[in-house]
Motif scaffolding. Structure first.
Motif, PDB file in Angstrom:
ATOM      1  N   ASP A  91     -88.406 102.201 -40.531  1.00  0.00           N
ATOM      2  CA  ASP A  91     -89.541 101.082 -40.145  1.00  0.00           C
ATOM      3  C   ASP A  91     -90.575 100.385 -41.215  1.00  0.00           C
ATOM      4  N   THR A  92     -90.715 101.173 -42.033  1.00  0.00           N
ATOM      5  CA  THR A  92     -90.803  99.796 -43.002  1.00  0.00           C
ATOM      6  C   THR A  92     -89.395  99.262 -43.872  1.00  0.00           C
ATOM      7  N   LEU A  93     -88.520  99.796 -43.511  1.00  0.00           N
ATOM      8  CA  LEU A  93     -87.610  99.249 -44.476  1.00  0.00           C
ATOM      9  C   LEU A  93     -87.619  97.791 -43.870  1.00  0.00           C
ATOM     10  N   ILE A  94     -87.205  98.069 -42.609  1.00  0.00           N
ATOM     11  CA  ILE A  94     -87.169  97.414 -41.607  1.00  0.00           C
ATOM     12  C   ILE A  94     -87.878  95.913 -41.818  1.00  0.00           C
ATOM     13  N   ALA A  95     -89.648  96.201 -42.221  1.00  0.00           N
ATOM     14  CA  ALA A  95     -90.062  95.421 -41.639  1.00  0.00           C
ATOM     15  C   ALA A  95     -89.867  94.424 -43.324  1.00  0.00           C
ATOM     16  N   ARG A  96     -89.442  95.383 -44.364  1.00  0.00           N
ATOM     17  CA  ARG A  96     -89.434  94.793 -46.075  1.00  0.00           C
ATOM     18  C   ARG A  96     -88.062  93.388 -45.486  1.00  0.00           C
ATOM     19  N   TYR A  97     -87.658  93.920 -45.222  1.00  0.00           N
ATOM     20  CA  TYR A  97     -86.330  92.876 -44.970  1.00  0.00           C
ATOM     21  C   TYR A  97     -86.040  92.427 -43.697  1.00  0.00           C
ATOM     22  N   GLY A  98     -86.038  92.844 -42.606  1.00  0.00           N
ATOM     23  CA  GLY A  98     -86.445  91.409 -40.874  1.00  0.00           C
ATOM     24  C   GLY A  98     -85.653  90.475 -40.986  1.00  0.00           C
ATOM     25  N   ARG A  99     -85.957  89.821 -39.869  1.00  0.00           N
ATOM     26  CA  ARG A  99     -84.962  89.112 -39.255  1.00  0.00           C
ATOM     27  C   ARG A  99     -86.114  87.518 -40.203  1.00  0.00           C
ATOM     28  N   THR A 100     -85.291  86.754 -39.315  1.00  0.00           N
ATOM     29  CA  THR A 100     -86.151  85.089 -39.558  1.00  0.00           C
ATOM     30  C   THR A 100     -86.109  84.342 -38.846  1.00  0.00           C
ATOM     31  N   ASP A 101     -86.997  83.538 -38.332  1.00  0.00           N
ATOM     32  CA  ASP A 101     -87.240  83.115 -37.102  1.00  0.00           C
ATOM     33  C   ASP A 101     -85.731  81.870 -36.873  1.00  0.00           C
ATOM     34  N   ARG A 102     -85.277  81.167 -38.226  1.00  0.00           N
ATOM     35  CA  ARG A 102     -84.533  80.255 -38.334  1.00  0.00           C
ATOM     36  C   ARG A 102     -82.995  81.226 -38.577  1.00  0.00           C
ATOM     37  N   PRO A 103     -82.360  79.769 -38.948  1.00  0.00           N
ATOM     38  CA  PRO A 103     -81.054  80.313 -39.207  1.00  0.00           C
ATOM     39  C   PRO A 103     -80.733  80.902 -41.073  1.00  0.00           C
ATOM     40  N   HIS A 104     -80.253  81.857 -41.191  1.00  0.00           N
ATOM     41  CA  HIS A 104     -80.231  82.440 -42.161  1.00  0.00           C
ATOM     42  C   HIS A 104     -79.103  83.083 -43.052  1.00  0.00           C
ATOM     43  N   LEU A 105     -78.357  83.128 -44.206  1.00  0.00           N
ATOM     44  CA  LEU A 105     -78.027  83.453 -44.357  1.00  0.00           C
ATOM     45  C   LEU A 105     -78.156  84.471 -46.139  1.00  0.00           C
ATOM     46  N   ARG A 106     -78.631  85.619 -45.462  1.00  0.00           N
ATOM     47  CA  ARG A 106     -78.647  86.677 -46.567  1.00  0.00           C
ATOM     48  C   ARG A 106     -77.369  87.666 -47.019  1.00  0.00           C
ATOM     49  N   MET A 107     -76.827  87.167 -48.685  1.00  0.00           N
ATOM     50  CA  MET A 107     -75.843  88.452 -49.279  1.00  0.00           C
ATOM     51  C   MET A 107     -76.285  89.835 -49.028  1.00  0.00           C
ATOM     52  N   ASN A 108     -75.294  90.392 -49.103  1.00  0.00           N
ATOM     53  CA  ASN A 108     -75.356  91.535 -49.860  1.00  0.00           C
ATOM     54  C   ASN A 108     -74.773  92.724 -50.820  1.00  0.00           C
ATOM     55  N   GLY A 163     -76.874  99.625 -44.250  1.00  0.00           N
ATOM     56  CA  GLY A 163     -76.024 100.320 -42.913  1.00  0.00           C
ATOM     57  C   GLY A 163     -77.295  99.308 -41.845  1.00  0.00           C
ATOM     58  N   LEU A 164     -78.337  99.432 -42.352  1.00  0.00           N
ATOM     59  CA  LEU A 164     -79.578  98.723 -41.696  1.00  0.00           C
ATOM     60  C   LEU A 164     -79.492  97.499 -41.772  1.00  0.00           C
ATOM     61  N   LEU A 165     -79.009  96.419 -42.904  1.00  0.00           N
ATOM     62  CA  LEU A 165     -78.724  95.322 -42.759  1.00  0.00           C
ATOM     63  C   LEU A 165     -77.533  95.292 -41.798  1.00  0.00           C
ATOM     64  N   ARG A 166     -76.849  96.095 -41.350  1.00  0.00           N
ATOM     65  CA  ARG A 166     -75.915  95.164 -40.712  1.00  0.00           C
ATOM     66  C   ARG A 166     -76.356  95.958 -39.104  1.00  0.00           C
ATOM     67  N   MET A 167     -77.642  96.467 -38.956  1.00  0.00           N
ATOM     68  CA  MET A 167     -78.053  96.523 -37.635  1.00  0.00           C
ATOM     69  C   MET A 167     -78.994  95.296 -37.985  1.00  0.00           C
ATOM     70  N   LEU A 168     -79.490  94.318 -38.392  1.00  0.00           N
ATOM     71  CA  LEU A 168     -80.708  93.698 -38.280  1.00  0.00           C
ATOM     72  C   LEU A 168     -79.523  91.764 -38.297  1.00  0.00           C
ATOM     73  N   CYS A 169     -78.461  91.599 -38.554  1.00  0.00           N
ATOM     74  CA  CYS A 169     -77.812  91.043 -38.581  1.00  0.00           C
ATOM     75  C   CYS A 169     -77.146  90.546 -37.030  1.00  0.00           C
ATOM     76  N   ASP A 170     -77.106  89.109 -36.867  1.00  0.00           N
ATOM     77  CA  ASP A 170     -75.936  88.011 -36.065  1.00  0.00           C
ATOM     78  C   ASP A 170     -74.644  88.185 -35.941  1.00  0.00           C
ATOM     79  N   ALA A 171     -74.385  88.461 -36.813  1.00  0.00           N
ATOM     80  CA  ALA A 171     -72.712  88.283 -37.512  1.00  0.00           C
ATOM     81  C   ALA A 171     -72.837  88.983 -38.859  1.00  0.00           C
ATOM     82  N   LEU A 172     -71.754  89.517 -39.411  1.00  0.00           N
ATOM     83  CA  LEU A 172     -71.450  89.955 -40.459  1.00  0.00           C
ATOM     84  C   LEU A 172     -69.944  89.054 -40.751  1.00  0.00           C
ATOM     85  N   LEU A 173     -69.979  88.597 -42.017  1.00  0.00           N
ATOM     86  CA  LEU A 173     -69.607  87.448 -42.720  1.00  0.00           C
ATOM     87  C   LEU A 173     -68.829  88.264 -44.219  1.00  0.00           C
TER      88      LEU A 173
END
Ligand code: NAP
Length: 249
Positions: free
Chosen positions: A22-39, A67-77
């Motif tokens: 839960d702490t990691l999810i809060a640290r990485y999170g999702r935003t309220d606008r379009p967002h591109l995250r590289m991993n 794995g957690l970042l995959r959970m947080l995204c709408d699409a995996l590019l």
């Protein structure tokens, strides 16, 4: 979700206590606008791979965040080169992660989006054939699709002699895919940087010296001038991996 690979916070708010998911999810999170995250994962001396693959750089803590970042995204590019080389399989999330997505109003699985200029793709590859959500392929207008590809993926043609990534990402947003996670590879990272589309970089630094040979995590045509990408957090895993998050806002 696994809390088994211990990770603690070095900055900000340092604490030696291992963090839960839960702490990691809060640290990485999702935003309220379009967002591109590289991993990406790299070695101390900046290698993109060991013996040709990223697996040699990636320990359990990196996999936990991956794995957690995959959970947080709408699409995996992902770029076609990495999809082919790393033999991408269908996206799978365990029940806890699927439940988290349902609770947060998301589809059970993110959509896989492949970037390919040539359409040299195998529809039988598990990433397409076993996909829980129909994948999208961003490609050029005149690229010839191999037999069977359009049966397993939506082909989005944008640009002219190359894939127009600005138009491609706009089309993904139109489809409701605003929170994007990109897992590479280096050619795609270079192209996204050149188009000034990168909002965030999550970088795992493995405590390894890879030596000369492997490329960097970014490649291709040189980009515009260097730009600022402020540091947002530093996490430390028990295997010595540093987990950095940089984002423009
Ligand atoms: N350390 C890490 O975190 C990490 C992450 C990912 C990959 N890797 C490593 O990176 C290596 C693979 O790199 P790569 O050189 O193959 O680069 P890549 O960026 O994975 O793939 C390049 C290919 O993707 C497609 N592509 C990428 N950008 C495009 C664009 N702007 N427009 C159209 N098509 C585009 C093209 O496919 P077509 O040929 O189909 O046109 C191109 O040939 C592997 O060793 C892999 O293990 C490491």
């Amino acid at each position: 979700m696994s809390d088994r690979a211990p990770i603690s916070v070095l900055w900000p708010d340092p604490s030696a206590d291992p963090v839960d998911d839960d702490t990691l999810i809060a640290r990485y999170g999702r935003t309220d606008r379009p967002h591109l995250r590289m991993n990406f994962v790299t070695s101390v001396d900046g290698a993109v791979s060991l013996d040709g693959y990223s697996a040699g750089l990636s320990g359990a803590p990196d996999k936990r965040v991956f794995g957690l970042l995959r959970m947080l995204c709408d699409a995996l590019l992902v770029a076609a080169g990495t999809l082919r080389h790393e033999g991408y399989r269908a996206i799978r999330l365990d029940e806890r992660r699927r439940a988290w997505r349902r609770t947060h109003g998301l589809t059970e699985y993110p959509t896989l989006v492949v970037v390919s200029g040539s359409l040299d793709l195998d529809p039988a590859q598990a990433a397409f054939a076993d996909a829980p959500v129909r994948p999208v392929v961003l490609t050029r207008p005149d690229a010839a699709a191999p037999p069977g590809l359009s049966a397993v993926a939506d082909l989005v043609r944008c640009g002219d002699d190359r894939v127009d990534l600005v138009a491609g990402l706009a089309e993904l947003r139109r489809r409701g895919l605003g929170q994007l996670l990109c897992e590479g590879g280096p050619q795609l990272f270079g192209a996204l940087t050149a188009a000034d589309l990168v909002d965030e970089v999550c970088l795992s630094v493995a405590p390894l010296l890879a030596g000369a040979g492997p490329g960097r995590i970014t490649a291709g045509v040189p980009s515009l001038a260097a730009r600022s990408l402020p540091l947002r957090h530093v996490l430390l895993a028990d295997d010595g991996t540093l987990l950095l998050r940089h984002a423009r806002n």
